[in-house]
Write a protein that holds these residues in place. Sequence first.
Motif, short mmCIF file in Angstrom:
data_model
loop_
_atom_site.label_atom_id
_atom_site.label_comp_id
_atom_site.label_asym_id
_atom_site.label_seq_id
_atom_site.Cartn_x
_atom_site.Cartn_y
_atom_site.Cartn_z
N VAL A 36 0.82 -1.38 0.02
CA VAL A 36 0.12 0.23 0.17
C VAL A 36 0.84 1.30 0.01
O VAL A 36 0.63 2.34 -0.74
N LEU A 37 2.01 1.44 0.78
CA LEU A 37 2.89 2.57 0.79
C LEU A 37 3.42 2.49 -0.58
O LEU A 37 3.74 3.72 -0.79
N LYS A 38 3.79 1.44 -1.19
CA LYS A 38 4.56 1.53 -2.21
C LYS A 38 3.54 2.08 -3.51
O LYS A 38 3.92 2.83 -4.13
N ALA A 39 2.35 1.51 -3.52
CA ALA A 39 1.50 2.28 -4.55
C ALA A 39 1.18 3.76 -4.11
O ALA A 39 1.02 4.49 -5.10
N LEU A 40 1.41 4.12 -2.90
CA LEU A 40 0.96 5.63 -2.58
C LEU A 40 2.27 6.17 -3.12
O LEU A 40 2.11 7.46 -3.37
N ALA A 41 3.53 5.86 -2.97
CA ALA A 41 4.61 6.44 -3.36
C ALA A 41 4.78 6.61 -4.76
O ALA A 41 5.02 7.77 -5.38
#
Length: 172
Positions: A152-157
């Motif tokens: 999820v953090l990677k997608a947001l990044a």
Amino acid sequence: MLAAMAVALGFMSVRIGNIMKISLEDFPVIFAALMYGPVDGMIVAVVGTFLYQLLSYGITATTVLWIIPFVAAGLAAGLYAKRANFNNNRKELIIIFIVCELIIWALNSGAIYADSKIYGYYYPGIVAGMLLIRFGTALAKGIVLGAISQPVLKALAKYTGNGLGGRKAEKE
């Protein structure tokens, strides 16, 4: 937006009597801290948890006691993320979530005790008996949320154009 998400997730909780509530309202708090740092995590916690408390119970003598655990979790997650330049790996994220869930568990346990004494619903067997169940739930929730947080953090990044979290990471 993350504070509003915390409010919504607070309302979408599973309640077991008046002693236990399983919710994901801490997820946006910890995400804010992981992406932007401890101050942002604490701001999301204060705004989100205060609005949830206000809409659910109004202002009471213990309102602040219910906000403090989430603020402490936002602070802890943000400090840890900042130390790693907002580029935590999966193992670190699981540890961060477990620590934050246990902080919330411990401080909420104190809030339950204080609230039950102030409002006269203290039953030692129920309050003390739920400690281990709530501890196990916090531990399991920390592992699960930590395990799913990196994608999820990677997608947001990718969406924000930053590193793993909200800040530019030195290495991807």
